[in-house]
Design an enzyme around this catalytic site. Sequence first.
Site, PDB file in Angstrom:
ATOM      1  N   GLY A  58       0.780  -1.018  -0.144  1.00 43.60           N
ATOM      2  CA  GLY A  58      -0.010  -0.050   0.049  1.00 43.60           C
ATOM      3  C   GLY A  58       0.827   1.341  -0.067  1.00 43.60           C
ATOM      4  CB  CYS A  86       5.542  -4.121   0.241  1.00 39.46           C
ATOM      5  SG  CYS A  86       6.156  -2.437  -0.243  1.00 39.46           S
ATOM      6  CE1 TYR A  87       1.206   1.043   5.627  1.00 37.80           C
ATOM      7  CE2 TYR A  87      -0.459  -0.772   5.671  1.00 37.80           C
ATOM      8  CZ  TYR A  87       0.149   0.482   5.981  1.00 37.80           C
ATOM      9  OH  TYR A  87      -0.692   1.221   7.336  1.00 37.80           O
ATOM     10  CG  HIS A 173       5.644  -5.625  -4.601  1.00 36.92           C
ATOM     11  ND1 HIS A 173       4.543  -5.520  -4.009  1.00 36.92           N
ATOM     12  CD2 HIS A 173       6.303  -4.333  -4.457  1.00 36.92           C
ATOM     13  CE1 HIS A 173       4.198  -4.481  -3.401  1.00 36.92           C
ATOM     14  NE2 HIS A 173       5.559  -3.559  -3.725  1.00 36.92           N
ATOM     15  CD  GLU A 175       2.671  -8.475  -5.221  1.00 37.83           C
ATOM     16  OE1 GLU A 175       3.620  -9.268  -4.802  1.00 37.83           O
ATOM     17  OE2 GLU A 175       2.494  -7.066  -5.233  1.00 37.83           O
ATOM     18  CB  SER A 228     -23.084  -6.159 -25.027  1.00 39.84           C
ATOM     19  OG  SER A 228     -22.075  -6.839 -24.586  1.00 39.84           O
ATOM     20  N   GLY A 229     -22.946  -8.864 -26.916  1.00 42.73           N
ATOM     21  CA  GLY A 229     -21.856  -9.391 -27.887  1.00 42.73           C
ATOM     22  C   GLY A 229     -20.594  -9.410 -27.345  1.00 42.73           C
ATOM     23  N   GLY A 230     -20.320  -8.823 -26.214  1.00 39.11           N
ATOM     24  CA  GLY A 230     -18.982  -8.790 -25.522  1.00 39.11           C
ATOM     25  C   GLY A 230     -18.623 -10.129 -24.937  1.00 39.11           C
ATOM     26  CG  ASP A 232     -17.122  -8.918 -19.201  1.00 42.78           C
ATOM     27  OD1 ASP A 232     -16.201  -9.959 -19.531  1.00 42.78           O
ATOM     28  OD2 ASP A 232     -16.806  -8.073 -18.724  1.00 42.78           O
ATOM     29  CB  SER A 233     -23.113  -9.930 -21.912  1.00 41.04           C
ATOM     30  OG  SER A 233     -22.911  -9.447 -23.131  1.00 41.04           O
ATOM     31  CE  LYS A 373     -12.978  -8.889 -20.524  1.00 38.68           C
ATOM     32  NZ  LYS A 373     -14.198  -8.040 -20.388  1.00 38.68           N
TER      33      LYS A 373
END
Length: 517
Positions: A58, A86-87, A173, A175, A228-230, A232-233, A373
């Site tokens: 952070g 880290c933090y 870090h 990650e 929507s054709g994307g 996610d939907s 995603k």
Amino acid sequence: MQTNGHERVIILDFGSQYTQLIARRIREAGVYCEILPFNTSIADLQSHKPRGLILSGGPSSVYDPNAPRVERKLIDQANCPVLGICYGLQLMAYELGGEVQPSKSREYGYSRLTIVEPDTRLFAGLPKELDVWLSHGDHVTRLPGGFVMTAKTDDAVNAFENRERNLYGVQFHPEVAHTPLGRQILRNFVFEICGCKGDWSPAAAIEEQVARIRETAGENDHVICGLSGGVDSSVAAALVHRAIGDRQTCIFVDNGVLREGEFETTLALLKQSLKLNIHGVDAGIRFLDALEGVVDPERKRKIIGATFIDVFEDEAKRIGDVRFLVQGTLYPDVIESVSVRGPSVTIKSHHNVGGLPEKMNLKLIEPLRELFKDEVRIIGRELGVPEEILSRHPFPGPGLAVRIIGDITEERLRIVRAADRILDEELRRGELYGSVWQAFAVLLPISTVGVMGDERTYERVVAIRAVTSVDGMTADWARLPQDILARVSSRIVSEVKGVNRVVYDISSKPPSTIEWE
Ligand code: XMP
């Protein structure tokens, strides 16, 4: 709280830009991981039954008066191993009676880590020295009681542990990709230290979600989904379809500002491949009428959002007796934002179908709300969602309306659609489509002088925007090969009537945004 019954690691978020990355790394290792705000209570934390707890990095210093802290004794009462990053390490040191001091200068960038306790489990299987990525202003000058230093950079403490109490900290870090062996360190934490087996995968989420959707929608209830054709939907609709089949009606609205051929091809593709019960609504004229003469980008967004709700509501009424709305909300949208960074400012009001659930008294089904995603793409693939949809560039809800600067007319839509198609064709032909995050044409509200044949012309300018990005939050302009840019430019000028100049946008985000409006 709804749990999915898997082993889980909890991350408390102290505002680091890398917090989501930690969660993704842990999930890639096959362990389900969730992010909670730093001020989560001990009771709430315990109710998640974590197998491990990570305190993120952070931007604060533990001595700041407003520094984010955990509830007293949380570290002791988490009932599981704890890793501070880290933090998170500094906070652990501070809370447990150590001492943290500002470094002379902010340490940022690569550093060489030397492991000084070779049998520490966190660094099992790693070489004695490795490259790590640092980004911090403070460092630990006195270890809390019972802790030993396990690794250092130069002469400063960079990692410590209290094995008896199962507490670990790293100042770097693990990650980020800049710490090449960082994944191994996180794996050591979850497997060797927390004793996880790795019982989670995005594909396993399918069966769980299907069961959950069936339970929610019962035997008879009807569900609608705005498609929507994307990615996610479409994936959300595919999941719901697997659960309740044709009790889901998908509504795909042509809002008049879609790309060339988008409505017809997407509709056919989704009907064919997924056998979805889709209802296509051609509402182009309704949207364009509402947008007539509108120039302000936020007004365009608001009008499109409101018209969408009206159209959707009309359709839902026709179907009748609908109780649920499916939304493709993703995990990054639901992570409770912490006020470490202060309230964020709205730059652009993004919307999907906000406002609908309350207005129509619908309950939400959000089958992707635990997923990132890339995980959505994995389960989409498992569900048979066409690759063409899964690899599609994001396309904003307000569509071409925010890519025509100024008011929207049929003529301007024609120009931007044709230019956009040419860019898309050339990127695919050059096998560059997959390497950019988004690429599109923008129609500018100015005319410039040109010469075609022997004639002077005074015509429109099209800007080409192509960006690389990981999540759309930041972006860089794509270094497209010059010969591709040359072909795009000459094709647009020769094939799209009314355009005599093409420019390439070389701005990154920030300070610009991806869309021009
Ligand atoms: P900006 O322009 O804010 O865009 O850098 C970031 C990402 O969001 C998309 N975008 C939108 N998506 N409704 C949407 O559904 C909107 O109003 C909207 N505005 C921008 C943009 O295409 C990019 O992927």
